[in-house]
Design a protein around this motif. Structure first.
Motif, PDB file in Angstrom:
ATOM      1  N   HIS A 120      23.444  21.397  32.058  1.00 32.29           N
ATOM      2  CA  HIS A 120      24.379  20.272  32.175  1.00 32.29           C
ATOM      3  C   HIS A 120      24.907  20.139  33.596  1.00 32.29           C
ATOM      4  O   HIS A 120      25.344  21.131  34.202  1.00 32.29           O
ATOM      5  CB  HIS A 120      25.549  20.451  31.202  1.00 32.29           C
ATOM      6  CG  HIS A 120      26.243  19.166  30.893  1.00 32.29           C
ATOM      7  ND1 HIS A 120      27.178  18.615  31.741  1.00 32.29           N
ATOM      8  CD2 HIS A 120      26.113  18.300  29.853  1.00 32.29           C
ATOM      9  CE1 HIS A 120      27.605  17.484  31.220  1.00 32.29           C
ATOM     10  NE2 HIS A 120      26.984  17.260  30.084  1.00 32.29           N
ATOM     11  N   PRO A 121      24.886  18.920  34.162  1.00 30.62           N
ATOM     12  CA  PRO A 121      25.337  18.734  35.551  1.00 30.62           C
ATOM     13  C   PRO A 121      26.840  18.918  35.731  1.00 30.62           C
ATOM     14  O   PRO A 121      27.311  19.110  36.850  1.00 30.62           O
ATOM     15  CB  PRO A 121      24.932  17.289  35.852  1.00 30.62           C
ATOM     16  CG  PRO A 121      24.889  16.610  34.518  1.00 30.62           C
ATOM     17  CD  PRO A 121      24.401  17.656  33.567  1.00 30.62           C
ATOM     18  N   PHE A 122      27.588  18.880  34.656  1.00 30.97           N
ATOM     19  CA  PHE A 122      29.040  18.934  34.761  1.00 30.97           C
ATOM     20  C   PHE A 122      29.544  20.377  34.848  1.00 30.97           C
ATOM     21  O   PHE A 122      30.302  20.733  35.747  1.00 30.97           O
ATOM     22  CB  PHE A 122      29.659  18.237  33.544  1.00 30.97           C
ATOM     23  CG  PHE A 122      30.988  17.610  33.812  1.00 30.97           C
ATOM     24  CD1 PHE A 122      32.115  18.392  33.976  1.00 30.97           C
ATOM     25  CD2 PHE A 122      31.122  16.236  33.904  1.00 30.97           C
ATOM     26  CE1 PHE A 122      33.345  17.817  34.215  1.00 30.97           C
ATOM     27  CE2 PHE A 122      32.348  15.655  34.152  1.00 30.97           C
ATOM     28  CZ  PHE A 122      33.463  16.448  34.303  1.00 30.97           C
ATOM     29  N   THR A 123      29.118  21.217  33.887  1.00 30.82           N
ATOM     30  CA  THR A 123      29.601  22.601  33.835  1.00 30.82           C
ATOM     31  C   THR A 123      28.516  23.613  34.163  1.00 30.82           C
ATOM     32  O   THR A 123      28.802  24.808  34.242  1.00 30.82           O
ATOM     33  CB  THR A 123      30.145  22.920  32.426  1.00 30.82           C
ATOM     34  OG1 THR A 123      29.096  22.703  31.467  1.00 30.82           O
ATOM     35  CG2 THR A 123      31.325  22.039  32.083  1.00 30.82           C
ATOM     36  N   GLY A 124      27.281  23.148  34.305  1.00 28.62           N
ATOM     37  CA  GLY A 124      26.183  24.072  34.543  1.00 28.62           C
ATOM     38  C   GLY A 124      25.749  24.808  33.293  1.00 28.62           C
ATOM     39  O   GLY A 124      24.999  25.785  33.361  1.00 28.62           O
ATOM     40  N   ALA A 125      26.201  24.334  32.106  1.00 33.31           N
ATOM     41  CA  ALA A 125      25.867  24.990  30.846  1.00 33.31           C
ATOM     42  C   ALA A 125      24.361  24.952  30.598  1.00 33.31           C
ATOM     43  O   ALA A 125      23.697  23.947  30.859  1.00 33.31           O
ATOM     44  CB  ALA A 125      26.604  24.314  29.692  1.00 33.31           C
ATOM     45  N   GLU A 126      23.845  26.038  30.072  1.00 36.51           N
ATOM     46  CA  GLU A 126      22.429  26.101  29.735  1.00 36.51           C
ATOM     47  C   GLU A 126      22.133  25.225  28.516  1.00 36.51           C
ATOM     48  O   GLU A 126      23.042  24.854  27.770  1.00 36.51           O
ATOM     49  CB  GLU A 126      22.040  27.556  29.450  1.00 36.51           C
ATOM     50  CG  GLU A 126      22.188  28.475  30.656  1.00 36.51           C
ATOM     51  CD  GLU A 126      21.803  29.904  30.326  1.00 36.51           C
ATOM     52  OE1 GLU A 126      21.258  30.134  29.225  1.00 36.51           O
ATOM     53  OE2 GLU A 126      22.057  30.780  31.165  1.00 36.51           O
ATOM     54  N   PRO A 127      20.856  24.903  28.275  1.00 42.22           N
ATOM     55  CA  PRO A 127      20.490  24.112  27.096  1.00 42.22           C
ATOM     56  C   PRO A 127      20.828  24.857  25.803  1.00 42.22           C
ATOM     57  O   PRO A 127      20.901  26.093  25.786  1.00 42.22           O
ATOM     58  CB  PRO A 127      18.973  23.931  27.252  1.00 42.22           C
ATOM     59  CG  PRO A 127      18.688  24.166  28.689  1.00 42.22           C
ATOM     60  CD  PRO A 127      19.693  25.174  29.148  1.00 42.22           C
ATOM     61  N   GLY A 128      21.017  24.098  24.730  1.00 39.15           N
ATOM     62  CA  GLY A 128      21.198  24.703  23.416  1.00 39.15           C
ATOM     63  C   GLY A 128      22.472  24.340  22.705  1.00 39.15           C
ATOM     64  O   GLY A 128      22.576  24.511  21.481  1.00 39.15           O
ATOM     65  N   GLY A 129      23.483  23.846  23.419  1.00 44.19           N
ATOM     66  CA  GLY A 129      24.751  23.526  22.785  1.00 44.19           C
ATOM     67  C   GLY A 129      24.872  22.065  22.402  1.00 44.19           C
ATOM     68  O   GLY A 129      24.040  21.229  22.750  1.00 44.19           O
ATOM     69  N   TRP A 130      25.931  21.758  21.674  1.00 47.39           N
ATOM     70  CA  TRP A 130      26.267  20.382  21.313  1.00 47.39           C
ATOM     71  C   TRP A 130      27.625  20.024  21.917  1.00 47.39           C
ATOM     72  O   TRP A 130      28.507  20.892  22.042  1.00 47.39           O
ATOM     73  CB  TRP A 130      26.374  20.212  19.802  1.00 47.39           C
ATOM     74  CG  TRP A 130      25.094  20.022  19.062  1.00 47.39           C
ATOM     75  CD1 TRP A 130      24.534  18.837  18.678  1.00 47.39           C
ATOM     76  CD2 TRP A 130      24.215  21.052  18.569  1.00 47.39           C
ATOM     77  NE1 TRP A 130      23.367  19.069  17.984  1.00 47.39           N
ATOM     78  CE2 TRP A 130      23.139  20.410  17.906  1.00 47.39           C
ATOM     79  CE3 TRP A 130      24.227  22.444  18.637  1.00 47.39           C
ATOM     80  CZ2 TRP A 130      22.102  21.118  17.311  1.00 47.39           C
ATOM     81  CZ3 TRP A 130      23.199  23.158  18.057  1.00 47.39           C
ATOM     82  CH2 TRP A 130      22.142  22.498  17.404  1.00 47.39           C
ATOM     83  N   GLY A 131      27.799  18.753  22.285  1.00 41.57           N
ATOM     84  CA  GLY A 131      29.095  18.235  22.695  1.00 41.57           C
ATOM     85  C   GLY A 131      29.690  17.395  21.584  1.00 41.57           C
ATOM     86  O   GLY A 131      29.176  17.348  20.467  1.00 41.57           O
TER      87      GLY A 131
END
Length: 642
Positions: free
Chosen positions: A286-297
């Motif tokens: 994610h460009p916002f937090t740098g979170a890796e793939p796999g989560g949901w918002g």
């Protein structure tokens, strides 16, 4: 929002579809709304059902001041006098700073708006280190950032506004910041989603747009895209919502609600619903937090950020859908769930708790580990039936349980992060936090019993939980103004203090505890519930409450002797049964009286901005009534979703 548009309206570079005429129309509509929302104490609240607070009151003053300078109808003299009186009593700037302490996420944007409106000097606005945004996101937690992890756009835009318009900093730092302007603007643009709205949220987007416009940079693409978002998100009454879309979150919760019915036959399920839910999972960093793939918002829109509340909710919802899906979709579903579970485990903090967005950010309140998120994550991980990561699961769960046990209050309660009660002095919501931990079944029996005792002690005289004086006043006004609500049962039309949302949460939690006790009595297994949503929630909620009334012969009190100490649950749990029955009575009457259509502000956005969600009372009540029916079934159905 009016302040943003009023400032932008003076700049001639707006594109044709956001011409001066359109902006002026939006300003008028926004100011018309604000003039209708002043509270009797002179201040303004975050919602039309909220207490006044100094932050929102200052924002309204800034908006009115700018609108007046541009020739629009602002607050009238009497309103301004009452507003200033409220600000005086609240301590003015000292009171504003005291509300947020070390967290500059919201106090600096407010003072930024006040400086733009000419209410304070730019030198009073803290100089945010916007140059830090040029560093990789993985380093942010080491840089002692003065704002929470998801407010970097505000850090950049507001920091630049102060750099241009405030007192100059010492030369080396001033030079560094001047050199960082272009690069941080590129960061700002890279973080901006397709919709133009940062986090799909009005406050953050508005702060960014206004700060850039105030420095004469209205022609930037960031500003133009932000204005598109703001133009599109105004509501019919002239207001703007804090969050524009919670589709993923409320759908996950709704699936939970529908699947809680012990007679659920999956008529709410469709392949399209499952495919949509799978499509909401983030598959790129994610460009916002740098979170890796796999989560949901929280939404299917591009501005969502994966987090540790929406991800467990999605995992649990997918578990409910699994039994109705075909083989090909089950394979996709299982892969998505495993990926989501792995994402959750990697997010867990060293202290065992789960933060919202980023591991390791623990300096500011809305970045810390929290009990509600931790309980939700444990519940989701425990619901997954596979062996591949069993050891990692056990380690994560044990660590999470230790965190929850440390966080239990002396009263037996747990305090959540993202939900509150505006009628409590500290604005916390122990009903929500305690309910979430108990539903997850995530602590030992002695800790659980303390939590149950706390909920029973907190039950109000009307049979419900939570709420307060502000809610009773609102219900009284609605009963007078709405013809269909004038027929409220006299027993319930006076002195109602409880909210449907908090009552439903408490009933669900106590019913979940009964299910856990019964399961232990039967075979030693401890169940963990899952969740569910859809467009049929209202009908399901009404039908569930009707079935509750039917099963109790029309009057719940008459069923007490049959439930307590009978086949349903062993003797010794009479206080729990009594509390549940009184809570169910409250919920059934609330549905009859249409109070479940009156959402109450129990939700927090960042920095304690209140919001209410119209589906919460409907979803929570449906879930609670379904859990009640399950808990009072003669036999436990082990095929119920976890």
């Amino acid at each position: 929002m009016c302040a943003v548009l009023a400032d932008r309206e003076t700049h001639p570079k707006a594109s044709v579809d956001r011409s001066s005429v359109l902006l002026r129309q939006l300003i008028r509509r926004g100011m018309d709304y604000l003039r209708r929302q002043q509270n009797t104490d002179g201040g303004f609240g975050d919602t039309d059902r909220s207490h006044s607070n100094i932050a929102t009151s200052y924002l309204v003053l800034a908006a009115s001041t700018l609108a007046d300078k541009r020739g629009f109808d602002a607050l009238d003299p009497g309103q301004l006098e009452r507003l200033n009186g409220y600000l005086d009593r609240s301590g003015r700037l000292n009171g504003l700073r005291a509300r947020y302490g070390k967290d500059k996420t919201f106090v600096v944007p407010i003072m930024n708006n006040m400086a733009i409106a000419g209410l304070i000097s730019w030198d009073d606005v803290a100089a945010l280190p916007f140059e830090a945004a040029i560093f990789p996101q993985s380093m942010y937690r080491f840089l002692q950032m003065p704002v929470v992890s998801y407010a970097i756009p505000a850090l950049v835009a507001i920091g630049q506004a102060r750099h241009f318009l405030g007192r100059k900093t010492v030369f080396p730092l001033r030079l560094l910041r001047s050199m960082a302007i272009g690069r941080t603007l590129r960061v700002l643009r890279r973080m901006q989603p397709e919709s133009g709205g940062y986090l799909e949220a009005t406050p953050l987007t508005a702060f960014v747009v206004m700060s850039l416009a105030a420095t004469g940079r209205s022609g930037l693409q960031v500003v133009d895209e932000g204005l598109k978002f703001l133009q599109a998100s105004i509501l019919d009454d002239g207001s703007w919502p804090i969050d524009t879309n919670l589709a993923t979150w409320v759908t996950s919760l709704s699936v939970h609600a529908l699947a809680s019915d012990p007679e659920d036959d999956g008529d709410w399920y469709s392949d399209e619903l499952l495919d949509w839910h799978l499509g909401c999972q983030h598959q790129e960093r994610h460009p916002f937090t740098g979170a890796e793939p796999g989560g949901w918002g929280w939404t299917d829109l591009t501005g969502a950020v994966p987090d540790s509340d929406d991800t467990p909710a999605a995992i649990l919802a997918l578990g409910c859908m699994r039994r109705f899906a075909d083989a090909a979709r089950i394979e996709k579903l299982d892969q998505a769930v495993r990926q989501g579970e792995s994402w959750l485990r990697r997010l867990q903090n060293r202290n065992g708790g789960w933060p919202t967005f980023c591991r390791g950010w623990g300096k500011l309140p809305f970045d810390r580990s929290s009990t509600d998120l931790t309980a939700h994550a444990i519940r989701a991980i425990r619901s997954i039936d596979h062996q591949a990561a069993a050891d990692d699961d056990r380690v994560a769960i044990r660590s999470g349980i230790r965190f929850l046990e440390r966080e239990q209050q002396a009263s037996g309660a747990w305090l959540p992060l993202w939900f509150g009660n505006q009628d409590r002095e500290d604005e916390s919501n122990p009903i929500y936090g305690t309910a979430k931990v108990l539903v997850a079944g995530a602590v030992c029996s002695s800790r659980r019993d303390k939590g149950v005792d706390f909920l029973i002690r907190q039950q109000n005289a009307d049979g419900g939980w939570g709420g307060g004086q502000s809610l009773s006043e609102k219900i009284a006004k609605l009963a007078k103004s709405d013809p269909e609500m004038r027929e409220i049962d006299p027993k319930f039309s006076h002195e109602i203090t409880s909210s449907v949302e908090e009552t439903a949460l408490a009933v669900e939690a106590l019913a979940a505890v009964l299910l856990q006790l019964r399961s232990v009595e039967n075979d030693g297994e401890q169940p963990f519930q899952r969740s569910n949503s859809g467009a049929q929630v209202l009908e399901k909620g009404v039908s569930s409450s009707n079935r509750v009334v039917e099963m109790t012969g029309g009057e719940l009190p008459g069923k007490r002797n049959n439930l307590v100490g009978g086949q349903v649950v062993a003797a010794g749990n009479e206080p729990v049964i009594e509390a549940i029955l009184r809570g169910v009575e409250f919920l059934v009457q609330s549905v009859r009286d249409r109070r479940h259509e009156v959402a109450w502000p129990i939700g927090f956005y960042f920095a304690k901005l209140w919001y209410h969600e119209r589906l919460y009372p409907l979803i929570f009540a449906t879930t609670a009534l379904g859990k009640f029916l399950r808990a009072t079934e003669t036999e436990i159905n082990h095929h119920w979703p976890k």
